[in-house]
Every structure is written in C-alpha cells, then in structure tokens.
Design a protein around this motif. Structure first.
Motif, PDB file in Angstrom:
ATOM      1  N   ASN A   7       0.867  -1.174   0.000  1.00 21.33           N
ATOM      2  CA  ASN A   7       0.000   0.000   0.000  1.00 21.33           C
ATOM      3  C   ASN A   7       0.901   1.220   0.000  1.00 21.33           C
ATOM      4  O   ASN A   7       1.702   1.410   0.911  1.00 21.33           O
ATOM      5  N   VAL A   8       0.767   2.022  -1.052  1.00 17.06           N
ATOM      6  CA  VAL A   8       1.558   3.239  -1.204  1.00 17.06           C
ATOM      7  C   VAL A   8       0.599   4.422  -1.139  1.00 17.06           C
ATOM      8  O   VAL A   8      -0.353   4.499  -1.913  1.00 17.06           O
ATOM      9  N   VAL A   9       0.851   5.318  -0.200  1.00 16.40           N
ATOM     10  CA  VAL A   9      -0.006   6.486   0.019  1.00 16.40           C
ATOM     11  C   VAL A   9       0.885   7.720  -0.011  1.00 16.40           C
ATOM     12  O   VAL A   9       1.946   7.741   0.629  1.00 16.40           O
ATOM     13  N   ASN A  10       0.464   8.755  -0.754  1.00 16.12           N
ATOM     14  CA  ASN A  10       1.297   9.951  -0.779  1.00 16.12           C
ATOM     15  C   ASN A  10       1.183  10.719   0.538  1.00 16.12           C
ATOM     16  O   ASN A  10       0.333  10.421   1.386  1.00 16.12           O
ATOM     17  N   SER A  16      -3.656   6.882  -3.208  1.00 18.19           N
ATOM     18  CA  SER A  16      -3.377   5.602  -2.570  1.00 18.19           C
ATOM     19  C   SER A  16      -3.417   4.521  -3.644  1.00 18.19           C
ATOM     20  O   SER A  16      -4.303   4.522  -4.495  1.00 18.19           O
ATOM     21  N   ARG A  17      -2.448   3.617  -3.598  1.00 18.27           N
ATOM     22  CA  ARG A  17      -2.403   2.557  -4.595  1.00 18.27           C
ATOM     23  C   ARG A  17      -1.809   1.303  -3.983  1.00 18.27           C
ATOM     24  O   ARG A  17      -0.878   1.367  -3.196  1.00 18.27           O
ATOM     25  N   GLU A  18      -2.349   0.157  -4.383  1.00 14.36           N
ATOM     26  CA  GLU A  18      -1.773  -1.135  -4.028  1.00 14.36           C
ATOM     27  C   GLU A  18      -0.923  -1.559  -5.225  1.00 14.36           C
ATOM     28  O   GLU A  18      -1.430  -1.658  -6.346  1.00 14.36           O
ATOM     29  N   THR A  19       0.362  -1.789  -4.994  1.00 15.76           N
ATOM     30  CA  THR A  19       1.278  -2.041  -6.106  1.00 15.76           C
ATOM     31  C   THR A  19       2.466  -2.894  -5.680  1.00 15.76           C
ATOM     32  O   THR A  19       2.762  -3.008  -4.491  1.00 15.76           O
ATOM     33  N   THR A  20       3.125  -3.482  -6.652  1.00 12.84           N
ATOM     34  CA  THR A  20       4.427  -4.092  -6.402  1.00 12.84           C
ATOM     35  C   THR A  20       5.457  -2.970  -6.438  1.00 12.84           C
ATOM     36  O   THR A  20       5.234  -1.926  -7.065  1.00 12.84           O
ATOM     37  N   SER A  79       4.297  -0.543 -10.141  1.00 14.36           N
ATOM     38  CA  SER A  79       3.309  -0.601 -11.210  1.00 14.36           C
ATOM     39  C   SER A  79       2.481   0.677 -11.151  1.00 14.36           C
ATOM     40  O   SER A  79       1.959   1.040 -10.104  1.00 14.36           O
ATOM     41  N   ASN A  80       2.394   1.373 -12.258  1.00  9.74           N
ATOM     42  CA  ASN A  80       1.646   2.629 -12.356  1.00  9.74           C
ATOM     43  C   ASN A  80       2.174   3.729 -11.443  1.00  9.74           C
ATOM     44  O   ASN A  80       1.438   4.624 -11.055  1.00  9.74           O
ATOM     45  N   LEU A  81       3.451   3.617 -11.067  1.00 11.66           N
ATOM     46  CA  LEU A  81       4.121   4.693 -10.323  1.00 11.66           C
ATOM     47  C   LEU A  81       5.383   5.052 -11.088  1.00 11.66           C
ATOM     48  O   LEU A  81       6.070   4.172 -11.582  1.00 11.66           O
TER      49      LEU A  81
END
Length: 172
Positions: A7-10, A16-20, A79-81
């Motif tokens: 979970n990546v949150v600015n 907020s995004r769930e990513t590898t 992913s998508n970051l």
C-alpha cells in the motif's frame, strides 16, 4: 518468485495505490549508452566503450571515489508509479540542501496483506538488459557480464568487473 503487494499512500493522503515495488539502479556514467545504436554496439562492445571512456576521463564520477569505483544511484519503481530516488543512499547531493527521495513524496509503504512496514533492503532489484527486447540505461553492464548489484550497493569497482568479464569471454 511471488511479488508482495504494498500500500503506497502519498504524504497528503490524496493518492493511494496497491502495487508491487522494485529497485532500479544506474551506474555513474552509464548514460553514455543512450548515444549508441544497439545494432552497432551489442552489450560486450558497449561495455568496452564505457570502460574506454571512463579510463580516458570522459566519464567523470565527481563524487570523490577512489580510482576505478563508480557510484550506483538507486530508485524505487512500482506498477503505475513513476520512479523516485530511493531513500538511505550516501549523501551525494551536498550542493542541494535537501534532496528529495521516495519518502519525501510517500508515506512508508505497508504490506497489503498484513500491514507490516516495508524493509527497503528486501525490495527486488530489477534485471537490466541491452538487447532487442529491452534496452535499459546501463543495461549493457548486466547483459555483458551477468552482474547486477545487491540492493543499495553504493559502488561498482569497474576494473574488477571488467577483468572478470574479459577472462570469462576469452575462456569461451
């Protein structure tokens, strides 16, 4: 290999995004490969050209390292970051009062499964390549030698790597 989701949150909590997540590296001066045609300079020739330019002084590593050592700069990708400079690197930006890195923009990532904080040292290091399918900045180093740095390794000792490469190639 199973990829962990994070979970990546600015910082201001508007994103907020769930990513590898993974690490990418760039060896000082390896940007020189951007100027060469892959068809004319396969990985082994590009590595030789890189070493020639380092030895001639064309590719300076202005960070006060002993001769033959090259800095490795790390970035974190997802992913998508987009990529952001990885935290916890030696301070090579002394002319910048406060350099920005991943933790400048994002909160500390947590596991999407159990909420445990990310240990940045355990992020996988992406394989870099220099071939028809994938051309990464500096990918000629890994493509020609098979070497890639351990996570957050700060330097590469180029003479040792190049000597091992030449000995291996000549033994074939």
């Amino acid at each position: 290999m199973e990829q962990t989701m994070w979970n990546v949150v600015n910082r201001d909590k508007t994103f907020s995004r769930e990513t590898t997540l993974w690490l990418e590296y760039e060896v000082a001066g390896s940007i020189v490969g951007d100027e060469y045609d892959l068809a004319e300079y396969p990985a082994d020739l590009m590595l030789e050209e890189y070493v020639r330019q380092v030895d001639s002084g064309k590719l300076q590593d202005a960070n006060g390292l002993p001769e033959g050592h090259r800095h490795i700069t790390w970035s974190i990708h997802g992913s998508n970051l987009g990529g952001e400079l990885a935290p916890f690197q030696p301070d090579r930006w002394s002319d910048m009062p406060e350099h920005e890195d991943f933790l400048t923009f994002f909160q500390w990532p947590k596991s999407a499964v159990d909420g445990v904080k990310l240990n940045f040292l355990q992020l996988p290091v992406r394989d870099m390549a220099w071939n028809k399918q994938q051309r990464d900045r500096g990918g000629f180093i890994q493509e020609a030698t098979g070497w890639k740095p351990a996570a957050f390794q700060p330097t590469l000792w180029l003479p040792g790597l190049f000597s091992a490469f030449v000995l291996y190639r000549n033994s074939q």
